[in-house]
Design a protein around this motif. Structure first.
Motif, PDB file in Angstrom:
ATOM      1  N   SER A 240     -15.441  -1.185   1.881  1.00 17.73           N
ATOM      2  CA  SER A 240     -15.016  -0.926   0.499  1.00 17.73           C
ATOM      3  C   SER A 240     -14.972  -2.198  -0.344  1.00 17.73           C
ATOM      4  O   SER A 240     -15.000  -2.129  -1.573  1.00 17.73           O
ATOM      5  CB  SER A 240     -13.638  -0.257   0.483  1.00 17.73           C
TER       6      SER A 240
ATOM      7  N   TYR B 204      -3.268   3.074   2.134  1.00 20.75           N
ATOM      8  CA  TYR B 204      -4.223   2.701   1.091  1.00 20.75           C
ATOM      9  C   TYR B 204      -3.454   2.173  -0.118  1.00 20.75           C
ATOM     10  O   TYR B 204      -2.370   2.664  -0.428  1.00 20.75           O
ATOM     11  CB  TYR B 204      -5.082   3.898   0.658  1.00 20.75           C
TER      12      TYR B 204
ATOM     13  N   ILE C  34     -12.254  -0.653   5.323  1.00 23.90           N
ATOM     14  CA  ILE C  34     -11.774  -1.519   4.246  1.00 23.90           C
ATOM     15  C   ILE C  34     -12.798  -2.596   3.937  1.00 23.90           C
ATOM     16  O   ILE C  34     -13.105  -2.878   2.772  1.00 23.90           O
ATOM     17  CB  ILE C  34     -10.422  -2.151   4.608  1.00 23.90           C
TER      18      ILE C  34
ATOM     19  N   ALA D  72       0.831  -1.199   0.000  1.00 17.67           N
ATOM     20  CA  ALA D  72       0.000   0.000   0.000  1.00 17.67           C
ATOM     21  C   ALA D  72       0.870   1.256   0.000  1.00 17.67           C
ATOM     22  O   ALA D  72       1.572   1.529  -0.970  1.00 17.67           O
ATOM     23  CB  ALA D  72      -0.947  -0.037   1.204  1.00 17.67           C
TER      24      ALA D  72
ATOM     25  N   ASP E 158      -5.043  -1.455   6.177  1.00 17.84           N
ATOM     26  CA  ASP E 158      -5.288  -1.698   4.760  1.00 17.84           C
ATOM     27  C   ASP E 158      -5.016  -3.146   4.362  1.00 17.84           C
ATOM     28  O   ASP E 158      -5.547  -3.634   3.355  1.00 17.84           O
ATOM     29  CB  ASP E 158      -4.407  -0.760   3.912  1.00 17.84           C
TER      30      ASP E 158
END
Length: 323
Positions: free
Chosen positions: A208, A109, A205, A44, A135
């Motif tokens: 998402s 991220y 997360i 990330a 992440d």
């Protein structure tokens, strides 16, 4: 001689049995031993600082060798190189039979941007521990769906400020030693005693990932959640989305970690993060423990996603114990 109908029935039976087993028994990668090698990679945010000595020293104190991935030091704005570079480095490490664990250097991220570039076919034949949090939840959820256990724990950039107790929980998880926690009682807790596979990670997360092949599978599981730096109404929206997609319908238990650095608007939302979770999940009868010591805090205790745990929440304390 077996006819086509019988053959099809046998195939279907084998498929159903394997599917049921996959839902209840995830494959645990081999425990580490002295002399094994652990790789540090970036999936990330970039890591361009000279800050890995504490993590390397810790691994060596445990008798492990350390390999630094090619993604460490790459600089592509916020990210550690391109998606292809991060995926290639991660791919190389999970495919290398001489690497026994992959330790993600930090969160931020970007892991979701590279996950679909990774081929896990060799990993399935030679699984190894994937370690990290935040992440890295992308990898946890994706690999748990594939039927493999992973480790939710501190990352190399966290080692310098981690307590010896936190470091020890990571060592125990990696080396396969007994791991359990006793947590003081919280007002929002909901009592109960259950057993199940632990899954979860960072709420933002997981939110998402909804609708993707990495989406979390909550059925019959015990769910862990944590988050930081979010608006309170965002927490409400994300927890409500988990409810609406059916995540809580067949859940066995809920473990709520740290929810820190929460923000509010000029007109207050009116509830804390814990109160939001308690309100949305109040109709369900599964046990809930709050303020579990894991997440974006210094006391970030290690969890093993994909392993069976027993959870006992009562009026005096809560116990989470890994089988």
């Amino acid at each position: 001689m077996i006819n086509l109908k019988t053959s099809s029935f046998i195939f279907l039976l084998i498929f159903l049995v394997s599917t049921i087993q996959a839902q209840h028994n995830m494959i645990t990668p081999p425990n580490l031993k002295k002399g094994d090698t652990i790789a540090i990679v970036a999936t990330a945010r970039k890591n361009i600082d000279d800050n890995l000595k504490p993590a390397i020293d810790l691994a060596k104190k445990w008798g492990l060798e350390v390999v630094i991935g090619k993604s460490i030091g790459l600089d592509n704005n916020q990210l550690a190189g391109t998606d292809e570079q991060r995926a290639s480095d991660f791919q190389e490490m999970i495919d290398n039979p001489n690497i026994h664990a992959v330790w993600c250097v930090r969160g931020g991220y970007g892991t979701a941007r590279m996950i679909d570039l990774v081929d896990f076919s060799k990993f399935k034949n030679n699984p190894k521990w994937i370690v990290g949090f935040s992440d890295v939840t992308v990898l946890h959820s994706h690999l748990n769906n594939l039927g493999f256990a992973t480790i939710h724990g501190i990352m190399p950039v966290n080692v310098e400020k981690a307590s010896p107790e936190v470091e020890e929980t990571l060592r125990k998880a990696l080396f396969g030693e007994p791991l359990s926690y006793i947590v003081p009682c919280e007002n929002e807790n909901k009592s109960g005693n259950v057993e199940g596979i632990l899954i979860g990670g960072n709420l933002s997360i997981l939110y998402s990932l909804m609708g993707s092949k990495s989406q979390i599978d909550c059925k019959g599981k015990i769910l862990f959640l944590e988050d930081l730096d979010e608006y309170l109404y965002h927490i409400d929206r994300m927890i409500l989305s988990l409810k609406r997609c059916g995540c809580f319908d067949d859940l066995k238990g809920l473990v709520v970690g740290s929810f820190i650095k929460m923000h509010d608007n000029d007109i207050p939302w009116g509830k804390t993060a814990y109160q939001i979770i308690a309100d949305i999940t109040k109709k369900y009868d599964f046990p809930v423990v709050y303020n579990f010591p894991s997440g974006h805090i210094h006391d970030n205790r290690t969890l093993i996603f994909g392993k069976k745990v027993s959870l006992d929440v009562n009026d005096n304390y809560s116990i989470l114990k890994f089988d």
